[in-house]
Design a protein around this motif. Structure first.
Motif, PDB file in Angstrom:
ATOM      1  N   THR A 116      14.818   0.871  12.066  1.00 40.45           N
ATOM      2  CA  THR A 116      16.127   1.516  11.896  1.00 40.45           C
ATOM      3  C   THR A 116      17.250   0.486  11.980  1.00 40.45           C
ATOM      4  N   MET A 117      17.157  -0.446  12.929  1.00 41.83           N
ATOM      5  CA  MET A 117      18.156  -1.515  13.034  1.00 41.83           C
ATOM      6  C   MET A 117      18.258  -2.304  11.730  1.00 41.83           C
ATOM      7  N   LEU A 118      17.106  -2.689  11.191  1.00 41.91           N
ATOM      8  CA  LEU A 118      17.089  -3.504   9.981  1.00 41.91           C
ATOM      9  C   LEU A 118      17.554  -2.704   8.767  1.00 41.91           C
ATOM     10  N   HIS A 119      17.125  -1.456   8.676  1.00 44.99           N
ATOM     11  CA  HIS A 119      17.578  -0.612   7.566  1.00 44.99           C
ATOM     12  C   HIS A 119      19.088  -0.408   7.611  1.00 44.99           C
ATOM     13  N   ASP A 120      19.629  -0.212   8.813  1.00 42.56           N
ATOM     14  CA  ASP A 120      21.081  -0.026   8.935  1.00 42.56           C
ATOM     15  C   ASP A 120      21.836  -1.269   8.466  1.00 42.56           C
ATOM     16  N   GLY A 121      21.163  -2.435   8.537  1.00 43.37           N
ATOM     17  CA  GLY A 121      21.758  -3.676   8.057  1.00 43.37           C
ATOM     18  C   GLY A 121      21.430  -3.974   6.606  1.00 43.37           C
ATOM     19  N   GLY A 122      20.773  -3.033   5.939  1.00 44.76           N
ATOM     20  CA  GLY A 122      20.481  -3.189   4.513  1.00 44.76           C
ATOM     21  C   GLY A 122      19.276  -4.047   4.197  1.00 44.76           C
ATOM     22  N   ILE A 123      18.376  -4.238   5.174  1.00 44.92           N
ATOM     23  CA  ILE A 123      17.200  -5.086   4.965  1.00 44.92           C
ATOM     24  C   ILE A 123      15.937  -4.231   4.873  1.00 44.92           C
ATOM     25  N   PRO A 124      15.214  -4.293   3.774  1.00 42.05           N
ATOM     26  CA  PRO A 124      13.941  -3.571   3.675  1.00 42.05           C
ATOM     27  C   PRO A 124      12.891  -4.198   4.587  1.00 42.05           C
ATOM     28  N   VAL A 125      11.923  -3.387   4.995  1.00 36.28           N
ATOM     29  CA  VAL A 125      10.961  -3.821   6.002  1.00 36.28           C
ATOM     30  C   VAL A 125       9.525  -3.558   5.552  1.00 36.28           C
ATOM     31  N   SER A 126       8.682  -4.553   5.811  1.00 35.01           N
ATOM     32  CA  SER A 126       7.244  -4.435   5.606  1.00 35.01           C
ATOM     33  C   SER A 126       6.566  -4.545   6.969  1.00 35.01           C
ATOM     34  N   VAL A 127       5.443  -3.880   7.142  1.00 29.84           N
ATOM     35  CA  VAL A 127       4.669  -4.013   8.379  1.00 29.84           C
ATOM     36  C   VAL A 127       3.287  -4.555   8.031  1.00 29.84           C
ATOM     37  N   PHE A 128       2.858  -5.530   8.798  1.00 28.47           N
ATOM     38  CA  PHE A 128       1.582  -6.214   8.582  1.00 28.47           C
ATOM     39  C   PHE A 128       0.510  -5.440   9.349  1.00 28.47           C
ATOM     40  N   ILE A 129      -0.381  -4.773   8.628  1.00 34.03           N
ATOM     41  CA  ILE A 129      -1.348  -3.885   9.269  1.00 34.03           C
ATOM     42  C   ILE A 129      -2.757  -4.134   8.747  1.00 34.03           C
ATOM     43  N   GLU A 130      -3.723  -3.646   9.517  1.00 31.59           N
ATOM     44  CA  GLU A 130      -5.104  -3.644   9.051  1.00 31.59           C
ATOM     45  C   GLU A 130      -5.233  -2.645   7.907  1.00 31.59           C
ATOM     46  N   PRO A 131      -6.206  -2.839   7.008  1.00 32.25           N
ATOM     47  CA  PRO A 131      -6.422  -1.864   5.937  1.00 32.25           C
ATOM     48  C   PRO A 131      -7.103  -0.608   6.491  1.00 32.25           C
ATOM     49  N   ASP A 132      -6.338   0.127   7.274  1.00 32.72           N
ATOM     50  CA  ASP A 132      -6.819   1.306   7.982  1.00 32.72           C
ATOM     51  C   ASP A 132      -5.928   2.486   7.599  1.00 32.72           C
ATOM     52  N   LEU A 133      -6.520   3.593   7.223  1.00 29.54           N
ATOM     53  CA  LEU A 133      -5.738   4.717   6.703  1.00 29.54           C
ATOM     54  C   LEU A 133      -4.771   5.273   7.743  1.00 29.54           C
ATOM     55  N   ASN A 134      -5.170   5.297   9.011  1.00 26.60           N
ATOM     56  CA  ASN A 134      -4.275   5.798  10.054  1.00 26.60           C
ATOM     57  C   ASN A 134      -3.053   4.899  10.215  1.00 26.60           C
TER      58      ASN A 134
END
Length: 237
Positions: free
Chosen positions: A119-137
């Motif tokens: 939310t902090m980054l979005h409010d500053g206009g920055i898109p966000v990616s999250v580095f995750i395992e290839p897990d459906l959950n």
């Protein structure tokens, strides 16, 4: 054709080993872009073991492609990102003693904290990616916290020593990519990918970008950075 983001952390690692000014990661960034890379990736770690704050600030000034800042999911780093304004922030797990990033974020188990940073980054206009395992959950959790992208951790696929193991990991990556795409999340992939194992993943159309560092910099020692980037780009075509 999928995009290629080149991680230049290892150039800074070599510089820091002698405490001098060479090799210069900014010069590497220029060569990488001229060679046809679609983006630059840097991980600003808490201990500043390779990329430094000044590197990041200067890269923001000179980058002509996408600048992807990998960082821990904490408020101090989020504030720094807001001051620099990279084109993308990728939230990654971080341990002080690890040689490289070990595994993906547990987004499902840390939803409130992750949501706050996003939310902090979005409010500053920055898109966000999250580095995750290839897990459906984990993909579903990324969707719930409004991540714009997931970067699927390909380490287990890259390190598989048996064909059955590689096949199972490839299938997990495929299914995670399909679900993310279905949920409207962009799909990137990275970690451990090299000139031998990346081609197979290009058969997963949902993956739009590969972030690769170590193998490209290692190849550059032998053939030069420009040639190393061009060879990787050719594999993604």
């Amino acid at each position: 054709m999928a995009r290629l983001g080149v991680n230049i952390d290892h150039v800074a690692t070599l510089r820091q080993a002698r405490g001098g000014t060479e090799p210069d990661p900014l010069a590497a960034a220029v060569l990488v872009e001229l060679a046809g890379a679609d983006g630059l990736v840097v991980h600003l770690r808490e201990d500043r073991r390779h990329i430094q704050d000044k590197d990041l600030q200067l890269l923001r000034e000179i980058a002509r492609t996408k600048l992807d800042l990998e960082m821990a999911a904490d408020e101090a780093m989020a504030k720094l990102a807001l001051s620099v304004k990279p084109d993308l922030v990728t939230l990654v797990p971080e341990k002080r003693q690890e040689l490289t990033t070990e595994g993906g974020l547990d987004v499902a188990g840390q939803r409130d904290r992750m949501q706050s940073i996003i939310t902090m980054l979005h409010d500053g206009g920055i898109p966000v990616s999250v580095f995750i395992e290839p897990d459906l959950n984990q993909v579903k959790a990324a969707h719930k916290i409004s991540a714009d992208f997931v970067e699927l951790h390909t380490g287990r696929y890259a390190n598989a020593t048996r064909s059955k193991e590689a096949d199972a990991e490839f299938e997990a990556i495929t299914q995670a990519a399909k679900l993310a795409y279905k949920l409207g999340i962009g799909v990137n992939a990275g970690h451990g990918l090299n000139y031998r194992n990346v081609k197979r993943l290009t058969h997963i159309p949902e993956i739009v970008e590969y972030n690769i560092g170590h193998s490209i910099i290692a190849r550059a020692v032998l053939v030069g950075l420009t040639q190393a980037v061009k060879e990787m780009k050719a594999l993604l075509s």
